[in-house]
Design a protein around this motif. Sequence first.
Motif, PDB file in Angstrom:
ATOM      1  N   SER A  55       0.861  -1.416   0.145  1.00 58.76           N
ATOM      2  CA  SER A  55      -0.013  -0.108  -0.017  1.00 58.76           C
ATOM      3  C   SER A  55       0.981   1.306   0.024  1.00 58.76           C
ATOM      4  O   SER A  55       2.212   1.167   0.205  1.00 58.76           O
ATOM      5  N   SER A  56       0.144   2.232  -0.195  1.00 61.93           N
ATOM      6  CA  SER A  56       0.994   3.592  -0.510  1.00 61.93           C
ATOM      7  C   SER A  56       1.827   4.192   0.849  1.00 61.93           C
ATOM      8  O   SER A  56       2.814   4.624   0.684  1.00 61.93           O
ATOM      9  N   ALA A  57       1.380   3.503   1.928  1.00 60.20           N
ATOM     10  CA  ALA A  57       1.808   3.945   3.221  1.00 60.20           C
ATOM     11  C   ALA A  57       3.207   3.542   3.302  1.00 60.20           C
ATOM     12  O   ALA A  57       4.146   3.827   4.276  1.00 60.20           O
ATOM     13  N   PHE A  58       3.321   2.036   2.663  1.00 62.01           N
ATOM     14  CA  PHE A  58       4.713   1.408   2.814  1.00 62.01           C
ATOM     15  C   PHE A  58       5.189   1.518   1.452  1.00 62.01           C
ATOM     16  O   PHE A  58       6.161   0.386   1.589  1.00 62.01           O
ATOM     17  N   ARG A  59       5.015   2.181   0.754  1.00 56.70           N
ATOM     18  CA  ARG A  59       6.036   2.258  -0.494  1.00 56.70           C
ATOM     19  C   ARG A  59       6.770   3.637  -0.776  1.00 56.70           C
ATOM     20  O   ARG A  59       6.468   4.669  -0.134  1.00 56.70           O
ATOM     21  N   VAL A  60       8.008   3.143  -1.080  1.00 57.63           N
ATOM     22  CA  VAL A  60       9.053   4.248  -1.367  1.00 57.63           C
ATOM     23  C   VAL A  60       9.103   4.293  -3.021  1.00 57.63           C
ATOM     24  O   VAL A  60       9.529   3.355  -3.479  1.00 57.63           O
ATOM     25  N   GLU A  61       9.144   5.529  -3.413  1.00 56.98           N
ATOM     26  CA  GLU A  61       9.292   5.690  -4.938  1.00 56.98           C
ATOM     27  C   GLU A  61       9.854   7.026  -5.041  1.00 56.98           C
ATOM     28  O   GLU A  61       9.315   7.897  -4.814  1.00 56.98           O
ATOM     29  N   GLN A  62      11.100   7.088  -5.737  1.00 57.48           N
ATOM     30  CA  GLN A  62      11.731   8.229  -5.916  1.00 57.48           C
ATOM     31  C   GLN A  62      12.489   8.321  -7.193  1.00 57.48           C
ATOM     32  O   GLN A  62      13.233   7.530  -7.640  1.00 57.48           O
ATOM     33  N   LYS A  63      12.167   9.462  -8.199  1.00 59.77           N
ATOM     34  CA  LYS A  63      12.999   9.685  -9.168  1.00 59.77           C
ATOM     35  C   LYS A  63      14.016  10.625  -9.138  1.00 59.77           C
ATOM     36  O   LYS A  63      13.951  11.672  -8.561  1.00 59.77           O
ATOM     37  N   LEU A  64      15.162  10.347  -9.438  1.00 55.63           N
ATOM     38  CA  LEU A  64      16.341  10.910  -9.264  1.00 55.63           C
ATOM     39  C   LEU A  64      17.054  11.361 -10.452  1.00 55.63           C
ATOM     40  O   LEU A  64      16.513  11.621 -11.698  1.00 55.63           O
ATOM     41  N   ASP A  65      18.117  12.408 -10.302  1.00 55.82           N
ATOM     42  CA  ASP A  65      18.857  13.050 -11.324  1.00 55.82           C
ATOM     43  C   ASP A  65      19.064  11.834 -12.743  1.00 55.82           C
ATOM     44  O   ASP A  65      19.286  10.870 -12.306  1.00 55.82           O
ATOM     45  N   GLY A  66      19.066  12.579 -13.768  1.00 54.45           N
ATOM     46  CA  GLY A  66      19.264  11.500 -14.830  1.00 54.45           C
ATOM     47  C   GLY A  66      18.016  10.464 -15.269  1.00 54.45           C
ATOM     48  O   GLY A  66      18.032   9.847 -16.192  1.00 54.45           O
TER      49      GLY A  66
END
Length: 440
Positions: A55-66
């Motif tokens: 679920s969203s509370a336990f999800r990590v999603e990160q877009k980084l440089d490049g």
Amino acid sequence: MHVTHVNRASRARRRGALLAAAALLGSVGAATGPASAAPAATPPPAAQVPRPECSSAFRVEQKLDGGTTWRMCWRYDTDAGLVLDRVSYQPRGERRPIRVLNSAKLAQIHVPYDDGKAEYDDLTGAGFGWGLQNLAPAECPGGTVRRVKVPDVGVVNGLCTTTRARGHAYRLANDEGTKVWQSQGKDLLVYTVNKVAWYEYITEWRFSSDGTISADVGATGSLAPDDYNAADGRGWPIGKGSRDYATSHAHNVFWRLDFGLDGSSKGRIEQYDSKVTPPSGDGSPTVKTTRTPVTKELAGDARTMRWWRVVSATGKNKDGHARSYEIVPGASATHAGRGFTRHDVYFTQNRACEQFASNNIHDCGARGGDSVDKWVNGENLVNPITWVNIGFHHIARDEDQQPMPVHWQGFQLAPRDVTAMNPLTPADLTDQNGQHGHGS
């Protein structure tokens, strides 16, 4: 430093004492969600990018440089602390995320004292998980402090997810010096702080835009007042003159990694050794590198010019090379005091009961043994588990008081042939794949 520790000799977990230690957390609010990841959702249509099954509370999603995106699920375990599941990496140009790890977590912090009078297993014998600390927003600059439900304690604002600058991702100047390609990178940073008696441990995971994963534990807090009694040779004076000898000790930190490269747990292990031959006459030294497949369980020792990689059973990059991740240990002081601390890496066949490198609290039945060294029995590696051991011999110094500066120990997982080129390659260099001038 561990005045409230439970000694290894008493194997039983003393729940009441651990809960009392957890009171250090202070008052906490009511729980706001489940303690573990939600059941897998219905798979999305093929045209969409699949998300981690939590679920969203336990999800990590990160877009980084490049253009790199990292995705993962997190959960909290009252013995291991922070656990990361279903970790995937999607660099620019890849249509779908590339699974890297099924799960990753701490597997023990073993602390033997030099005088032989104390020895502790901080995860499974001293209440590590119940000591999760509240983090102020200032401790998570630019990020989010997430709420963690700790059984028998309550909800703690204890997980930071943020980004942090790491300096140059790359730099290249052309021969004429008229153009420079360079990039200043950022990492995704995920961390918690757990208090065990006088120590505070920062469990940190970094995910870089080039696909590198860094795992580190930072020890800080305070030197314990009961430990200023070591004779010279077993400690170091930190009081005025030759007074207050703080007892020296080791921190043997273990991690447990379940690789799932390209969605398969059936990766293979390879060991590489390079041998240097000195020059003869006016010649130059030569080096030969040998690959050794690791097909059975192994207790491995780090040596100069030796390294290991975990190779995907199914996936290849656009050049047709098998994807893999290389294990890059950091500085380590290998401790020979116990069988499980004598080796730097272990590769074992995956068994659900084998979760902690020492003082394992799960019953493994006939397989026997409560430490990782006992599980290396020559069994074929079909679904290998990787264990990394990084040691630090802590001889106190005046600067360790007060509070104690963070001392770090850890390792990296470096992508090797996960992509056909640097995933951050500038657009005007994308034709330089292979020998310069040959093109793609």
